[in-house]
Design a protein around this motif. Structure first.
Motif, PDB file in Angstrom:
ATOM      1  N   LYS A   1       0.872  -1.109   0.012  1.00  0.00           N
ATOM      2  CA  LYS A   1      -0.018   0.189  -0.092  1.00  0.00           C
ATOM      3  C   LYS A   1       0.893   1.385   0.014  1.00  0.00           C
ATOM      4  CE  LYS A   1      -3.617   2.264   2.639  1.00  0.00           C
ATOM      5  NZ  LYS A   1      -4.415   2.520   3.960  1.00  0.00           N
ATOM      6  N   MET A   2       1.983   1.319   0.777  1.00  0.00           N
ATOM      7  CA  MET A   2       2.866   2.393   0.931  1.00  0.00           C
ATOM      8  C   MET A   2       3.400   2.326  -0.312  1.00  0.00           C
ATOM      9  SD  MET A   2       4.379   1.665   4.658  1.00  0.00           S
ATOM     10  CE  MET A   2       5.714   3.073   4.544  1.00  0.00           C
ATOM     11  N   GLY A   3       3.822   1.501  -0.973  1.00  0.00           N
ATOM     12  CA  GLY A   3       4.685   1.555  -2.300  1.00  0.00           C
ATOM     13  C   GLY A   3       3.448   2.052  -3.432  1.00  0.00           C
ATOM     14  N   ASN A   4       2.377   1.902  -3.281  1.00  0.00           N
ATOM     15  CA  ASN A   4       1.253   2.291  -4.133  1.00  0.00           C
ATOM     16  C   ASN A   4       1.097   3.742  -3.999  1.00  0.00           C
ATOM     17  OD1 ASN A   4       1.072  -0.102  -5.696  1.00  0.00           O
ATOM     18  ND2 ASN A   4      -0.593  -0.940  -4.276  1.00  0.00           N
ATOM     19  N   GLU A   5       1.157   4.278  -2.690  1.00  0.00           N
ATOM     20  CA  GLU A   5       0.723   5.393  -2.464  1.00  0.00           C
ATOM     21  C   GLU A   5       2.016   6.508  -3.028  1.00  0.00           C
ATOM     22  OE1 GLU A   5       0.217   5.724   1.715  1.00  0.00           O
ATOM     23  OE2 GLU A   5      -1.826   4.941   1.536  1.00  0.00           O
ATOM     24  N   LEU A   6       3.320   5.854  -2.662  1.00  0.00           N
ATOM     25  CA  LEU A   6       4.571   6.464  -3.484  1.00  0.00           C
ATOM     26  C   LEU A   6       4.627   6.641  -4.759  1.00  0.00           C
ATOM     27  CD1 LEU A   6       7.222   7.811  -2.657  1.00  0.00           C
ATOM     28  CD2 LEU A   6       8.214   5.539  -2.591  1.00  0.00           C
TER      29      LEU A   6
END
Length: 117
Positions: free
Chosen positions: A66-71
């Motif tokens: 999820k953090m990777g997608n947000e980044l």
């Protein structure tokens, strides 16, 4: 009669020896069963611990994804000029987002190395 009594006594000795051997074998089997039960209990405990750890890893990997997608979403709003000197928003963002991100992403000079002297 003495011969019959001797034969019976011999048979009783053999039966007693056989009974003792059976008793020893049953005791050994019971001890082995106890060891197996203890080992299985250890395996069950290890399996539970492994399952719990796998659950934690799953949650962490989902959070990381999820953090990777947000980044990736945030980074997709920026572009770098060919010389690497200017960061700015790509067109297509909302006006408010554009202005707040533009302020936080003000151009920074890129150090140029002269090379070995």
């Amino acid at each position: 009669i003495n011969e019959i009594a001797t034969t019976i006594a011999g048979a009783l000795e053999e039966q007693t020896a056989t009974t003792h051997e059976i008793s020893r074998s049953v005791t050994e089997a019971a001890r082995g069963t106890g060891e197996v039960t203890h080992s299985i209990s250890g395996v069950v405990t290890a399996a539970k611990s492994t399952a719990e750890g796998a659950g934690h890893i799953l949650i962490a990997s989902q959070t990381l994804a999820k953090m990777g997608n947000e980044l990736m979403e945030r980074v997709s709003h920026f572009q770098v000029d060919a010389d690497g000197s200017t960061n700015r928003l790509k067109s297509g963002g909302s006006g408010e987002e554009h202005s707040s991100l533009e302020r936080s992403a003000s151009p920074r000079p890129v150090p140029h190395h002269a090379g070995p002297a």
